[in-house]
Write an enzyme that holds these catalytic residues in place. Structure first.
Site, PDB file in Angstrom:
ATOM      1  N   ASN A 147     -11.999   2.625   0.178  1.00 38.78           N
ATOM      2  CA  ASN A 147     -11.084   1.844   1.005  1.00 38.78           C
ATOM      3  C   ASN A 147     -11.849   1.402   2.246  1.00 38.78           C
ATOM      4  O   ASN A 147     -12.341   2.245   2.999  1.00 38.78           O
ATOM      5  CB  ASN A 147      -9.870   2.685   1.397  1.00 38.78           C
ATOM      6  CG  ASN A 147      -9.103   2.089   2.564  1.00 38.78           C
ATOM      7  OD1 ASN A 147      -9.062   0.882   2.742  1.00 38.78           O
ATOM      8  ND2 ASN A 147      -8.508   2.948   3.376  1.00 38.78           N
TER       9      ASN A 147
ATOM     10  N   MET B 216      -6.893  -3.970   3.319  1.00 44.06           N
ATOM     11  CA  MET B 216      -7.445  -2.676   2.969  1.00 44.06           C
ATOM     12  C   MET B 216      -6.762  -2.117   1.718  1.00 44.06           C
ATOM     13  O   MET B 216      -5.607  -2.455   1.430  1.00 44.06           O
ATOM     14  CB  MET B 216      -7.259  -1.681   4.124  1.00 44.06           C
ATOM     15  CG  MET B 216      -8.081  -2.019   5.356  1.00 44.06           C
ATOM     16  SD  MET B 216      -9.838  -1.782   5.065  1.00 44.06           S
ATOM     17  CE  MET B 216     -10.463  -2.070   6.719  1.00 44.06           C
ATOM     18  N   CYS B 217      -7.469  -1.253   1.031  1.00 45.92           N
ATOM     19  CA  CYS B 217      -6.947  -0.607  -0.174  1.00 45.92           C
ATOM     20  C   CYS B 217      -6.331   0.740   0.199  1.00 45.92           C
ATOM     21  O   CYS B 217      -6.278   1.123   1.360  1.00 45.92           O
ATOM     22  CB  CYS B 217      -8.074  -0.408  -1.178  1.00 45.92           C
ATOM     23  SG  CYS B 217      -9.022  -1.910  -1.526  1.00 45.92           S
ATOM     24  N   GLN B 218      -5.835   1.459  -0.809  1.00 45.55           N
ATOM     25  CA  GLN B 218      -5.360   2.820  -0.581  1.00 45.55           C
ATOM     26  C   GLN B 218      -5.904   3.733  -1.662  1.00 45.55           C
ATOM     27  O   GLN B 218      -6.120   3.319  -2.809  1.00 45.55           O
ATOM     28  CB  GLN B 218      -3.829   2.881  -0.530  1.00 45.55           C
ATOM     29  CG  GLN B 218      -3.252   2.228   0.716  1.00 45.55           C
ATOM     30  CD  GLN B 218      -1.967   2.904   1.192  1.00 45.55           C
ATOM     31  OE1 GLN B 218      -1.567   3.962   0.739  1.00 45.55           O
ATOM     32  NE2 GLN B 218      -1.298   2.248   2.136  1.00 45.55           N
TER      33      GLN B 218
END
Length: 254
Positions: A108, A1-3
């Site tokens: 995200n 996952m991204c932020q």
């Protein structure tokens, strides 16, 4: 996952404190090392910086930490690639023009089996599910309104559109047109409001404490939205799953 990281401010503000801590999560204190980007609105203008390198080692990210740019609306992103290769064209934030204004979007999460029908001039350049979702949102906003609507009208329309995407998976996102910041949570998102009387804040990802009372005036106010809290000594509010909040001049609107 991204932020994700977003700032919405009552007066032009630099993001160097928050951005410095956030960059460490791009390959330093966390594993989001597949590119990063940040967008600063200046009136109707936009400064956009994206880099497929890790934010923790990127010379451009280092430059921006030491050369702060002031803005009322800022969106930043550090990427952990899931859909789409690690490349410049898949690096968030993404931008498009609609109604004579820049729009900026960062996401995200993962959207599984998401293949929207795109029939207008909003088409993805890269191969990420995120950019497809952004193009569809822009397409549907353009279909819903003949000209730039009010922030309230845009929020109503987004609340109708977002569930049509979030049914495909995790859809945490930030969206701005330079006037407001929309933030939607599927799984994890937090925010806080910094305003008078200002206090100290200490980053979690880097040894840095700032006393905002020394840097701000009584009329200053900043809403900070982030995936995971950036500071250890401030009161962060968690979004509810499915919640969409719009921030204007550093204040969440009801």
């Amino acid at each position: 996952m991204c932020q994700l990281l977003g700032l919405n401010c009552a007066t032009p503000t630099d993001a160097s404190f928050s951005f410095t801590g956030f960059c460490q999560r791009g390959g330093g204190t966390d594993h989001h090392a597949d590119g990063w980007g940040i967008a600063f609105f200046e009136g109707k203008g936009l400064r956009l910086f994206v880099d497929p390198l890790s934010a923790a080692v990127s010379p451009i990210a280092d430059f921006l930490q030491h050369y702060p740019l002031k803005s009322k609306n800022i969106i930043a992103h550090v990427r952990k690639a899931t859909y789409g290769e690690v490349s410049l064209q898949n690096t968030h934030p993404f931008t498009r023009e609609l109604w004579g204004r820049h729009w900026v979007f960062a996401h995200n999460g993962d959207l599984h089996g998401y293949e929207p029908y795109l029939h207008s001039h909003f088409r993805p350049v890269g191969t990420s599910d995120s950019e497809q979702a952004f193009c569809w949102l822009m397409q549907e906003l353009a279909k819903s309104h003949a000209a730039l609507p009010s922030i309230e009208e845009l929020t109503i329309t987004l609340r109708e559109l977002v569930p049509q995407i979030s049914q495909f998976g995790t859809f945490n996102f930030l969206l701005s047109n330079g006037e407001a910041l929309w933030a939607h949570c599927t799984t994890k998102l937090h925010y806080l409001i910094r305003q008078h009387p200002f206090a100290q804040a200490t980053l979690m990802d880097r040894d840095w404490t700032v006393n905002f009372a020394d840097l701000n005036q009584p009329g200053d106010r900043v809403a900070v939205v982030v995936t995971t809290p950036l500071t250890s000594n401030e009161q962060w509010t968690a979004f509810e799953p499915g919640q969409l909040i719009v921030f204007v001049d550093g204040t969440p609107l009801p």
